[in-house]
Design a protein around this motif. Structure first.
Motif, PDB file in Angstrom:
ATOM      1  N   VAL A   1      47.845  57.610  46.019  1.00 34.11           N
ATOM      2  CA  VAL A   1      46.841  57.277  44.933  1.00 34.11           C
ATOM      3  C   VAL A   1      45.317  57.758  44.971  1.00 34.11           C
ATOM      4  CG1 VAL A   1      45.957  55.235  43.529  1.00 34.11           C
ATOM      5  CG2 VAL A   1      48.530  55.172  44.443  1.00 34.11           C
ATOM      6  N   ASN A   2      45.041  58.842  44.528  1.00 30.30           N
ATOM      7  CA  ASN A   2      43.551  59.311  44.773  1.00 30.30           C
ATOM      8  C   ASN A   2      42.873  58.353  44.111  1.00 30.30           C
ATOM      9  OD1 ASN A   2      44.626  61.827  46.134  1.00 30.30           O
ATOM     10  ND2 ASN A   2      45.282  62.461  43.975  1.00 30.30           N
ATOM     11  N   GLN A   3      42.975  57.741  43.087  1.00 27.96           N
ATOM     12  CA  GLN A   3      42.143  56.933  42.358  1.00 27.96           C
ATOM     13  C   GLN A   3      42.736  56.099  41.323  1.00 27.96           C
ATOM     14  OE1 GLN A   3      38.995  58.668  39.712  1.00 27.96           O
ATOM     15  NE2 GLN A   3      37.756  57.090  39.760  1.00 27.96           N
ATOM     16  N   LEU A   4      42.763  54.794  41.363  1.00 30.34           N
ATOM     17  CA  LEU A   4      43.123  53.827  40.362  1.00 30.34           C
ATOM     18  C   LEU A   4      42.272  52.706  40.320  1.00 30.34           C
ATOM     19  CD1 LEU A   4      45.619  53.037  38.454  1.00 30.34           C
ATOM     20  CD2 LEU A   4      46.408  51.788  40.376  1.00 30.34           C
ATOM     21  N   THR A   5      41.758  52.664  39.102  1.00 31.65           N
ATOM     22  CA  THR A   5      40.635  51.733  38.931  1.00 31.65           C
ATOM     23  C   THR A   5      40.843  51.134  37.227  1.00 31.65           C
ATOM     24  OG1 THR A   5      38.990  53.154  37.758  1.00 31.65           O
ATOM     25  CG2 THR A   5      38.692  53.018  40.099  1.00 31.65           C
ATOM     26  N   SER A   6      40.266  49.943  37.023  1.00 31.81           N
ATOM     27  CA  SER A   6      40.304  49.384  35.875  1.00 31.81           C
ATOM     28  C   SER A   6      39.482  47.914  35.732  1.00 31.81           C
ATOM     29  CB  SER A   6      41.814  48.827  35.464  1.00 31.81           C
ATOM     30  OG  SER A   6      41.685  48.356  34.287  1.00 31.81           O
ATOM     31  N   GLN A   7      38.950  47.822  34.607  1.00 30.56           N
ATOM     32  CA  GLN A   7      38.309  46.537  34.310  1.00 30.56           C
ATOM     33  C   GLN A   7      39.385  45.447  33.911  1.00 30.56           C
ATOM     34  OE1 GLN A   7      35.160  46.912  31.306  1.00 30.56           O
ATOM     35  NE2 GLN A   7      34.534  48.964  32.178  1.00 30.56           N
ATOM     36  N   LEU A   8      39.236  44.310  34.600  1.00 26.67           N
ATOM     37  CA  LEU A   8      40.337  43.474  34.365  1.00 26.67           C
ATOM     38  C   LEU A   8      39.870  41.858  34.111  1.00 26.67           C
ATOM     39  CD1 LEU A   8      43.398  42.459  34.434  1.00 26.67           C
ATOM     40  CD2 LEU A   8      43.401  42.298  36.666  1.00 26.67           C
ATOM     41  N   GLN A   9      40.096  41.207  33.222  1.00 30.27           N
ATOM     42  CA  GLN A   9      39.582  39.782  32.800  1.00 30.27           C
ATOM     43  C   GLN A   9      37.951  40.127  32.641  1.00 30.27           C
ATOM     44  OE1 GLN A   9      40.698  37.547  36.005  1.00 30.27           O
ATOM     45  NE2 GLN A   9      42.817  37.641  35.438  1.00 30.27           N
ATOM     46  N   GLU A  10      36.920  39.368  33.300  1.00 33.33           N
ATOM     47  CA  GLU A  10      35.667  39.697  33.409  1.00 33.33           C
ATOM     48  C   GLU A  10      35.251  40.389  34.533  1.00 33.33           C
ATOM     49  OE1 GLU A  10      33.899  39.015  30.939  1.00 33.33           O
ATOM     50  OE2 GLU A  10      35.450  38.182  29.760  1.00 33.33           O
ATOM     51  N   GLY A  11      36.241  41.292  35.213  1.00 33.68           N
ATOM     52  CA  GLY A  11      35.880  41.795  36.642  1.00 33.68           C
ATOM     53  C   GLY A  11      36.407  43.156  36.621  1.00 33.68           C
ATOM     54  N   PHE A  12      36.729  43.749  38.018  1.00 28.50           N
ATOM     55  CA  PHE A  12      36.937  45.155  38.110  1.00 28.50           C
ATOM     56  C   PHE A  12      38.002  45.290  39.334  1.00 28.50           C
ATOM     57  CE2 PHE A  12      35.870  48.702  40.872  1.00 28.50           C
ATOM     58  CZ  PHE A  12      35.999  49.844  39.904  1.00 28.50           C
ATOM     59  N   PHE A  13      38.694  46.128  39.503  1.00 25.57           N
ATOM     60  CA  PHE A  13      39.477  46.439  40.680  1.00 25.57           C
ATOM     61  C   PHE A  13      39.617  47.974  40.669  1.00 25.57           C
ATOM     62  CE2 PHE A  13      43.372  47.798  38.272  1.00 25.57           C
ATOM     63  CZ  PHE A  13      44.085  48.252  39.203  1.00 25.57           C
ATOM     64  N   ALA A  14      39.808  48.423  42.249  1.00 25.98           N
ATOM     65  CA  ALA A  14      40.014  49.727  42.423  1.00 25.98           C
ATOM     66  C   ALA A  14      40.769  49.946  43.928  1.00 25.98           C
ATOM     67  CB  ALA A  14      38.492  50.467  42.646  1.00 25.98           C
TER      68      ALA A  14
END
Length: 616
Positions: free
Chosen positions: A325-338
């Motif tokens: 996984v070179n990059q995996l990001t997303s906005q989720l609910q009111e937050g963010f994960f990577a």
């Protein structure tokens, strides 16, 4: 010789005269019966036409209106047929054009052209307004240009030159395709697909590649503006794909999907764009098994299992049994994960894991955890960053809410569920754990070569605080450990609420102690336990299940330690007649004294007894 020469000359004159007569007749109203009679004499099978078009200015071109050709068990009928013979290639046909045919492929003989000579060659075959159909699919408004068609030994002949097809519509397996175009030319073992394209609903599909028996290798596959608008559409597509020949391997060097939207039962996605490289779909192999694929994607949102992932972005590679996984990001609910890293079956190497502003629970994590193949035996995390998160467990048996969770982990290494190396600090704003309120809990834990140091573990209560520190050496077979505890105004109810210990107590207590021992196995723990503990009770009370029975406190305590009790909230509370507790352990021999209005003593050699001995 003179007689033989005269005979040959006479024969030539007869042939020329006959041909001249036939040509003349083809310009009259007798052209059609003359052609039908001559064709039956010269051609295999039976060829007739409703009308014949011929002109002396194009003596080698012939037009047949509504021709009908019967050979073996096959009957061919068309609106128009045109053919041209080039003297340079005679007796082969230079080009042949057929307009307006309806061909039922299921009704064709196994060898429909068997009446034609195997040496027959047609320089170019042109098809227009042709319909092809079977019991499963139908192609209408078919046009084609086939160069260098040779009868040979094949049932339908062989195209030795370029083949170009255009199909107005193709319907089958519940799928309707339009504007199909195919441009290909033969190779040594199959066909080079110079270009192929089609329309499905509003989607445009194009591809280039190579086909040979058993393999379709696409160099490029592009799908644009596809919309899967219902679960029924998804199932229809799945059924159509299931009809793929089970003896054919599909490989795609690069696939680009642009602006895909789907609304199905398990998944919804809007404006998904992704690029995949080195795809391979083989018989008897799950579609998701891709030993050398690279995938990059982005979308407006993705909705799955009740969660909406906004602006997801990813770059992922598959190498044999490892996912990178070179990059995996997303906005989720009111937050963010990577997240980024490498994931093998038993070894996860996470370079970065970050989650901010998320509210998590077991119910929300369960679908994600179900996708994982299992917990790896080795896990390393270079950087772990969790900020402003929340954990919820609404179970009535053990309701939990932890708010403002911050976790910082550096160079973490975990083997077989044990922390081997790394530093981790964790804190929260406040928490409620099974009706016990906490303020600003804090943890700092460090490990070096399986030697763990608990620098600090703090729990803030409404009127007090509990502090723990300790260490354990997991590298040593005996696993020596030590623990220090210090607390003020700690609620006595936590023992039953958190650990279900049989202590139906209420009130508060101060606590201070140091413990040490061995944790190699259960026996070494029992014989190696050492330490002391001092407890001061504050406004403390105990549960009395039957107020009419005044049992001695020694008997009550014995019942508690055997688990024969009920929670304080389900019984009447009476003041606890003890002000303090002192406890000492020497190699597993525990001796304790309860002092106050009454005095009780307890002895419990845990290495040989399953229950303590309580006396006054």
């Amino acid at each position: 010789m003179r007689i033989l020469a005269k005979l040959i000359a006479s024969l030539i004159i007869l042939i020329v005269t006959a041909l001249f007569v036939v040509v003349v007749l083809l310009h009259t109203r007798y052209s059609t019966p003359v052609f039908n009679t001559v064709s039956q004499t010269l051609l295999p099978g039976k060829l007739t036409a409703a009308q014949v078009g011929y002109h002396w200015r194009s003596p080698l071109q012939l037009t047949l209106i509504q021709p009908d050709y019967q050979a073996s068990q096959t009957d061919w009928h068309a609106d128009k047929l045109q053919l041209y013979i080039d003297p340079a290639t005679f007796p082969h046909i230079a080009w042949l054009r057929i307009d307006g045919m309806d061909i039922d492929l299921d009704a064709l003989d196994a060898n429909p052209f068997q009446e034609l000579p195997q040496g027959l060659t047609i320089g170019r075959v042109l098809l227009s307004d042709v319909t092809l159909h079977t019991g499963h699919w139908q192609a209408t408004n078919v046009r084609a240009q086939l160069d260098n068609w040779q009868k040979g030994a094949q049932a339908y002949g062989t195209v030795k030159g370029r083949a170009q097809w255009e199909i107005g519509s193709l319907n089958g397996q519940g799928i309707a395709l339009t504007q199909l175009l195919l441009d290909a030319k033969p190779s040594d073992q199959g066909w080079n697909i110079l270009g192929a394209s089609m329309q499905w609903q509003r989607a445009a599909i194009s591809a280039q590649g190579h086909w040979q028996p058993g393999t379709l290798a696409l160099e490029q596959l592009t799908i644009s503006d596809a919309v899967i608008d219902s679960e029924q559409t998804r199932q229809t597509l799945a059924q159509a794909l299931a009809a793929w020949p089970h003896d054919t391997v599909l490989t795609v060097a690069r696939a680009d999907v642009r602006q895909l939207s789907a609304e199905t039962h398990p998944l919804s996605v809007n404006q998904l764009t992704f690029s995949a490289q080195n795809l391979r779909f083989a018989p008897d192999t799950p579609w998701w098994y891709q030993p050398a694929m690279r995938l990059s994607f982005n979308a407006d949102y993705l909705r799955w299992q009740g969660q909406t992932w906004e602006q997801p972005l990813g770059d992922i590679e598959w190498r044999d049994n490892t996912v990178i996984v070179n990059q995996l990001t997303s906005q989720l609910q009111e937050g963010f994960f990577a997240v980024s890293g490498q994931f093998a079956q038993n070894n996860w190497q996470i370079d970065r894991f970050q989650a901010n502003g998320l509210t998590l629970s077991r119910q929300e994590l369960a679908p994600i955890l179900a996708l994982l193949p299992g917990i790896p035996t080795q896990l390393s995390i270079t950087s772990l960053q969790l900020k402003h998160n929340e954990w919820l467990n609404l179970s009535p048996d053990f309701a939990t809410k932890i708010s403002g969770i911050d976790v910082d982990g550096q160079s973490l290494e975990i083997r077989d569920g044990e922390l081997v190396n790394g530093l981790i600090t964790a804190s929260a704003n406040h928490a409620s754990i099974n009706q016990q309120w906490l303020a600003e809990p804090y943890l700092r834990l460090e490990a070096h070569d399986r030697k763990l140091q608990l620098h600090q573990f703090l729990l803030g209560f409404p009127d007090g605080q509990l502090a723990l520190s300790g260490q354990i050496n997991l590298a040593a077979p005996s696993r020596p450990w030590s623990l220090a505890v210090d607390g003020l105004q700690i609620p006595l109810s936590i023992y039953h609420a958190w650990f279900e210990w049989p202590l139906p107590l209420d009130g508060f207590h101060d606590i201070e102690g140091q413990w040490s021992g061995l944790a190699g196995d259960a026996h070494s723990f029992k014989v190696g336990l050492n330490g002391q503990l001092a407890v001061t009770f504050l406004d403390s009370a105990a549960a009395q299940t039957d107020p009419s029975v005044d049992e001695p406190w020694s008997i009550r305590l014995a019942h508690w330690l055997k688990g024969e009790t009920v929670p304080p909230e389900e019984s009447r509370l009476v003041p606890l007649p003890f002000a303090s507790l002192t406890l000492n352990a020497d190699r597993g021999d525990i001796r304790a004294t309860l002092s106050g209005e009454q005095t009780l003593s307890l002895r419990w050699p845990i290495y040989q007894a399953t229950e303590p001995n309580v006396g006054e």
